[in-house]
Design a protein around this motif. Structure first.
Motif, short mmCIF file in Angstrom:
data_model
loop_
_atom_site.label_atom_id
_atom_site.label_comp_id
_atom_site.label_asym_id
_atom_site.label_seq_id
_atom_site.Cartn_x
_atom_site.Cartn_y
_atom_site.Cartn_z
N GLY A 1 0.81 -1.21 0.00
CA GLY A 1 0.00 0.00 0.00
C GLY A 1 0.84 1.26 0.00
N VAL A 2 1.94 1.24 0.76
CA VAL A 2 2.84 2.39 0.81
C VAL A 2 3.52 2.55 -0.55
CG1 VAL A 2 4.92 3.34 1.88
CG2 VAL A 2 3.19 2.21 3.30
N GLU A 3 4.02 1.45 -1.10
CA GLU A 3 4.72 1.49 -2.39
C GLU A 3 3.83 2.03 -3.50
OE1 GLU A 3 6.70 -1.63 -5.58
OE2 GLU A 3 6.54 -2.23 -3.50
N ARG A 4 2.54 1.71 -3.45
CA ARG A 4 1.61 2.14 -4.50
C ARG A 4 0.93 3.47 -4.20
NH1 ARG A 4 -2.48 -1.98 -5.20
NH2 ARG A 4 -2.03 -2.64 -3.08
N ASN A 5 1.46 4.21 -3.21
CA ASN A 5 0.94 5.54 -2.86
C ASN A 5 -0.54 5.53 -2.49
OD1 ASN A 5 3.41 6.95 -3.26
ND2 ASN A 5 3.09 6.77 -5.46
N LEU A 6 -0.93 4.56 -1.68
CA LEU A 6 -2.32 4.44 -1.27
C LEU A 6 -2.58 4.97 0.13
CD1 LEU A 6 -3.07 0.86 -2.65
CD2 LEU A 6 -3.70 3.05 -3.67
#
Length: 141
Positions: free
Chosen positions: A13-18
């Motif tokens: 989630g962090v990696e995908r800017n969520l």
């Protein structure tokens, strides 16, 4: 009953800017953020956090994944927060998650399912202090 619960936005989630999208879903459902931080767990920290799963076959994969990148830990507060957060997140397996839940919307698979949430008052009581000291929790009332 007003409760507090821990939520983690997992590495996927962090990696995908969520981060903002996930938090806004909880806020739109009436939950309040009372603490928030971005951290990267070491393998040992991930093992300590998930110690309850030590005997499970997925423990190594889970702790490897949770230490693979930054996570965002947050404490949410609200009426029946633990139950509500679990409902808002959806089933662990996104294929089984209800429409509109965070995992249905954003999860990649059962492991990379974007969010973790405390599953009971007992879990919340252990998980919140793992990330936050009492002075970091900003009471709303």
């Amino acid at each position: 009953m007003i409760e507090r619960t821990l939520v983690m936005i997992k590495p996927d989630g962090v990696e995908r800017n969520l981060i903002g999208k996930v938090i806004s879903i909880f806020e739109e459902k009436g939950l309040k953020v009372i603490a928030l931080k971005k951290v990267r767990l070491s393998k040992d920290q991930a093992k300590a956090f998930y110690i309850v799963h030590k005997e499970r076959p997925f423990y190594e994969d889970l702790t490897n994944y949770m230490s693979s990148g930054p996570i965002v830990a947050l404490v949410l507060e609200g009426e029946n927060a633990i139950k509500r957060v679990r409902e808002i997140m959806g089933a662990t397996d996104p294929k089984e998650a209800a429409e509109g839940t965070i995992r249905k919307l954003f999860a990649i698979d059962k492991e990379k399912n974007t969010v973790h949430g405390s599953d009971s008052p007992e879990s919340a009581a252990k998980e919140i202090p793992f990330f936050f000291s009492e002075y970091e929790l900003i009471a709303l009332s």
